[in-house]
Design an enzyme around this catalytic site. Sequence first.
Site, PDB file in Angstrom:
ATOM      1  N   GLU A  66       0.845  -1.190   0.000  1.00 35.88           N
ATOM      2  CA  GLU A  66       0.000   0.000   0.000  1.00 35.88           C
ATOM      3  C   GLU A  66       0.887   1.248   0.000  1.00 35.88           C
ATOM      4  O   GLU A  66       1.815   1.330   0.798  1.00 35.88           O
ATOM      5  CB  GLU A  66      -0.920   0.021   1.226  1.00 35.88           C
ATOM      6  CG  GLU A  66      -1.921   1.155   1.160  1.00 35.88           C
ATOM      7  CD  GLU A  66      -2.926   1.150   2.318  1.00 35.88           C
ATOM      8  OE1 GLU A  66      -3.732   2.078   2.374  1.00 35.88           O
ATOM      9  OE2 GLU A  66      -2.894   0.225   3.154  1.00 35.88           O
ATOM     10  N   GLY A  72       2.939   2.380  10.510  1.00 32.86           N
ATOM     11  CA  GLY A  72       2.771   1.721  11.790  1.00 32.86           C
ATOM     12  C   GLY A  72       2.476   0.247  11.620  1.00 32.86           C
ATOM     13  O   GLY A  72       3.041  -0.593  12.311  1.00 32.86           O
ATOM     14  N   MET A 108       0.225  -2.737   8.636  1.00 32.55           N
ATOM     15  CA  MET A 108      -0.467  -2.934   7.366  1.00 32.55           C
ATOM     16  C   MET A 108      -1.398  -4.122   7.473  1.00 32.55           C
ATOM     17  O   MET A 108      -1.006  -5.196   7.924  1.00 32.55           O
ATOM     18  CB  MET A 108       0.564  -3.146   6.249  1.00 32.55           C
ATOM     19  CG  MET A 108      -0.037  -3.327   4.878  1.00 32.55           C
ATOM     20  SD  MET A 108      -1.017  -1.890   4.403  1.00 32.55           S
ATOM     21  CE  MET A 108      -2.303  -2.694   3.454  1.00 32.55           C
ATOM     22  N   GLU A 109      -2.645  -3.925   7.006  1.00 25.35           N
ATOM     23  CA  GLU A 109      -3.726  -4.876   7.236  1.00 25.35           C
ATOM     24  C   GLU A 109      -3.828  -5.973   6.205  1.00 25.35           C
ATOM     25  O   GLU A 109      -4.918  -6.546   6.012  1.00 25.35           O
ATOM     26  CB  GLU A 109      -5.057  -4.124   7.293  1.00 25.35           C
ATOM     27  CG  GLU A 109      -5.548  -3.534   5.966  1.00 25.35           C
ATOM     28  CD  GLU A 109      -5.125  -2.104   5.702  1.00 25.35           C
ATOM     29  OE1 GLU A 109      -5.744  -1.444   4.852  1.00 25.35           O
ATOM     30  OE2 GLU A 109      -4.157  -1.651   6.344  1.00 25.35           O
ATOM     31  N   ASN A 110      -2.750  -6.350   5.533  1.00 29.12           N
ATOM     32  CA  ASN A 110      -2.810  -7.400   4.513  1.00 29.12           C
ATOM     33  C   ASN A 110      -3.662  -8.578   4.990  1.00 29.12           C
ATOM     34  O   ASN A 110      -3.532  -9.045   6.112  1.00 29.12           O
ATOM     35  CB  ASN A 110      -1.400  -7.917   4.207  1.00 29.12           C
ATOM     36  CG  ASN A 110      -0.394  -6.805   4.089  1.00 29.12           C
ATOM     37  OD1 ASN A 110      -0.463  -5.984   3.197  1.00 29.12           O
ATOM     38  ND2 ASN A 110       0.552  -6.787   5.032  1.00 29.12           N
ATOM     39  N   HIS A 165      -6.875  -1.710  15.282  1.00 26.37           N
ATOM     40  CA  HIS A 165      -7.090  -1.018  14.005  1.00 26.37           C
ATOM     41  C   HIS A 165      -6.856  -1.955  12.827  1.00 26.37           C
ATOM     42  O   HIS A 165      -7.710  -2.065  11.926  1.00 26.37           O
ATOM     43  CB  HIS A 165      -6.143   0.180  13.924  1.00 26.37           C
ATOM     44  CG  HIS A 165      -6.261   0.959  12.649  1.00 26.37           C
ATOM     45  ND1 HIS A 165      -7.031   2.103  12.552  1.00 26.37           N
ATOM     46  CD2 HIS A 165      -5.709   0.777  11.423  1.00 26.37           C
ATOM     47  CE1 HIS A 165      -6.957   2.572  11.320  1.00 26.37           C
ATOM     48  NE2 HIS A 165      -6.155   1.781  10.619  1.00 26.37           N
ATOM     49  N   GLU A 166      -5.735  -2.646  12.816  1.00 28.40           N
ATOM     50  CA  GLU A 166      -5.427  -3.503  11.670  1.00 28.40           C
ATOM     51  C   GLU A 166      -6.363  -4.716  11.612  1.00 28.40           C
ATOM     52  O   GLU A 166      -6.755  -5.142  10.525  1.00 28.40           O
ATOM     53  CB  GLU A 166      -3.968  -3.957  11.723  1.00 28.40           C
ATOM     54  CG  GLU A 166      -2.955  -2.821  11.784  1.00 28.40           C
ATOM     55  CD  GLU A 166      -3.132  -1.781  10.700  1.00 28.40           C
ATOM     56  OE1 GLU A 166      -3.581  -2.119   9.586  1.00 28.40           O
ATOM     57  OE2 GLU A 166      -2.833  -0.601  10.958  1.00 28.40           O
TER      58      GLU A 166
END
Length: 883
Positions: free
Chosen positions: A133, A273, A275-277, A309-310
């Site tokens: 991203e 911070g 990444m939501e992969n 959050h992720e």
Amino acid sequence: MMDQAVRNGTEAQAEHKVEIFLADYEPPKTVVTDIRLVFCLFDTHADITATSTFTRNGDLAAPMVLDAGDMLEIVSVKLDGVAARHSRGKRTLTVEGAGAGGTLEIVTRIKPQDNTKLEGLYRSGGMFCTQCEAEGFRQITAFPDRPDVMARYAVRIEADKASCPVLLSNGNPVASGGLGEGRHFAEWEDPFPKPSYLFALVAGDLGHITDHFTTASGRRVTLNIYADPRDLDKCDHAMESLKRSMRWDEEVYGLEYDLDLFNIVAVGDFNMGAMENKGLNVFNTKCVLASPETATDRDYDSVEGIIGHEYFHNWTGNRVTCRDWFQLSLKEGLTVFRDQEFSADMGSRAVKRLDDVRILRSHQFPEDGGPLAHPVRPDRYVEINNFYTVTVYNKGAEVIRMMHRLIGAEAFRKGMDLYFARHDGQAVTCDDFAAAMADASGKDLSQFKRWYSQAGTPVLSVSRARTGNDVIVTIEQETAPTPGQPVKEPFHMPFLMGWVATDGQAITPVVTGGDWREDGCLLEVREGRQSFTFKDVPEGAVPSLLRGFSAPVRLKSDLTREDLAFLLRYDSDPFARWEAAQTLARDQVLGVTAALIEGRNAPADTPFSDAVESLFADKALDPAFLAELLTLPGEVELGQMMEVLEPGHLHEAREATLNDLATRYEAEMRARYDSLRPKGGYKQDGAARAARRLANLLLQFLARRPGGDALVKAHYEAADNMTDRIAALSAVSDSDFACRGAILADFYERSKDEPLVLDKWFAVQATSRRGDTVQKVRELSRHPAFTLKNPNRLRSLVSSFTMLNQAGFHDPSGQGYRFLAETILAVDKINPLIAARLVAPLGRWARVEPARQAMMLDSLRFILDEPKLSDDVRELAAKSLKG
């Protein structure tokens, strides 16, 4: 987007990227439904074979144009197994004869070890890692690298077994085994279509901890956190935070996790911070690792919030994603709101809200008031990485919070259910989200959507007029021009308020056009000027305004200092009570500042200092909330209140106010400090954390008094946790104490083998209020432990100094500006994304006095004179120069 760039001209030959506009959006001309990736990883390079099943739209005789990063070597291109004619542009790969669809095979070679940009596939400490991203996937293979192209991914990873025993990707593991010659493989399949920015790969020598979570429907999910084996003892808090996140999302939104495996990997070199992969979240170590010896209480909170959050992105970002990058806040603003609510439920809702407001005022409001101001949904960009901002994230969360308040929690939950029912598996827009909320609630949100399209921070002016027994409350809103938006239309916003009678009790007078709720009276402000009549309001009753910070605005009112002191004692709303304290403190500091500028004696009235007496007298106050009430607004926020910023005088005035408080209330502070010191060992429960929060604030005050050096030294030596130790280090770093050098040296020796703790050592010195800080920061930038290549280390020194230390950065010599400009140019050669994020402080030149203005402008020109400047930095520096 790729197709827009081609349509706008000769992108393949352009020296710099062209500007892309939201209004030009078109659906993708190439759609990939399935892709198989084979990674062959070696010490010197990586070979990637990408085989895509694609279809095409539009002119089928036209060549297929794919995004291709500048770090790619194209080895071969085949269409349906046959070599294809192709040509390479600076940022594209053009393939001839693609027709209506088929199979495209592209073989690329890259050098992850040379990838200092940390985008695409790179190596961090021997570990292979990806960050895709926003546009990193094009650095792995040529592809229609845009979020509205969603495909199913199958991945095979081959690597040396000794150096990379762990091979991870998205989804579920389906096969693994040996290959001979010390190599092995692993295969992964993700059953859910996803955009390329959610692809992830990690390969390296990692340890892990494992736990399990049983979903509401009874499915058992395996949870793994991977990290350097030396750091596994710092992963337990992250694991517990993950399980709390999963349970909370089920209970509040009815959302279950949808795979049988959830992996988190902690990486030392990472631009963001986390990444939501999908199924494989990659985290900066700063956002995972925590132990009492290395992390403060705030770090513990941060880890919990970011883990949440992720994880929450699994639905708000992954299952439903963005149609284009202009819609970034669709996933980020919504998910920040969700993580804020999760953290509030896990701890103190009042304190969490104040922390969120403080971030808005110190970071987002200055952005809204400067040359880099942009809407929550921007309408144009050159480099999308430049829009990962506090406006998109934090102000975007405030937009969601206002929507939640306007329609109510029950309707908001129905709106979320409708949003997922309509759009699961799709790439959609902010308008689609607003439509779901409007349809679920029956609320007209057409005017409200101006929050997405208009930049700037509205100023609300509130005044009262008594007519007999009634009080008319008039609210006026005004938003200053921002770049590209000289005229603003009125916003639609919730304004929550209450009334407090002279006996300190809340009252609920009847109001026309308002709605009384449990937390106050909700007024809907839609016009430039709007009045509301409250019936039978007792004489002397005081209005409690903007409760809960119900809209991200600046507030002006006709409340007197006596009114504010009254609210500080009696208001039941935590934000309104805190805001009363903040307003009194602002008045006092800015009054002293004005006197210093004009060469007058400091004013005799000290409204905040006077009001503090009632706070120490209130024994029922929660210690953490008392700490909030005693904390003065920061210099960045205070500077926003000045027509012309005089950073030196402002710093002197704030210091004078702190000294006044420390002198006047020394006895009360010392007694409370002594009572809060732990009698037993370290604890992480709420009471212990609240006690530390107040005790460590009081330490900063007491360090200003005679004997402060001995107190700080004793506090440091007695500390059995990082929260207490860093508080003492901060106090000593600000001081001229004889023990200063020894304590700084001792902390360094303790932390030199713990990167995240060493970051704190740099940051504390960068934010020191001493007069020699700018010289010290230059000296620290040459320290053997400092590096420009690690984003955490860079931010700990440079961002801490330029963003948080207003007086130091604006040193009258101009050294702070030149240091930042030189650092930006040096970092730009390594990592343009991170370099660009350093630019903003120089863009605030228009608000400072003329001598500093000139030096800041010279520094911006110095940056722009660099002939090989990246597009990332050029875009922001050029905008900043325009003011």
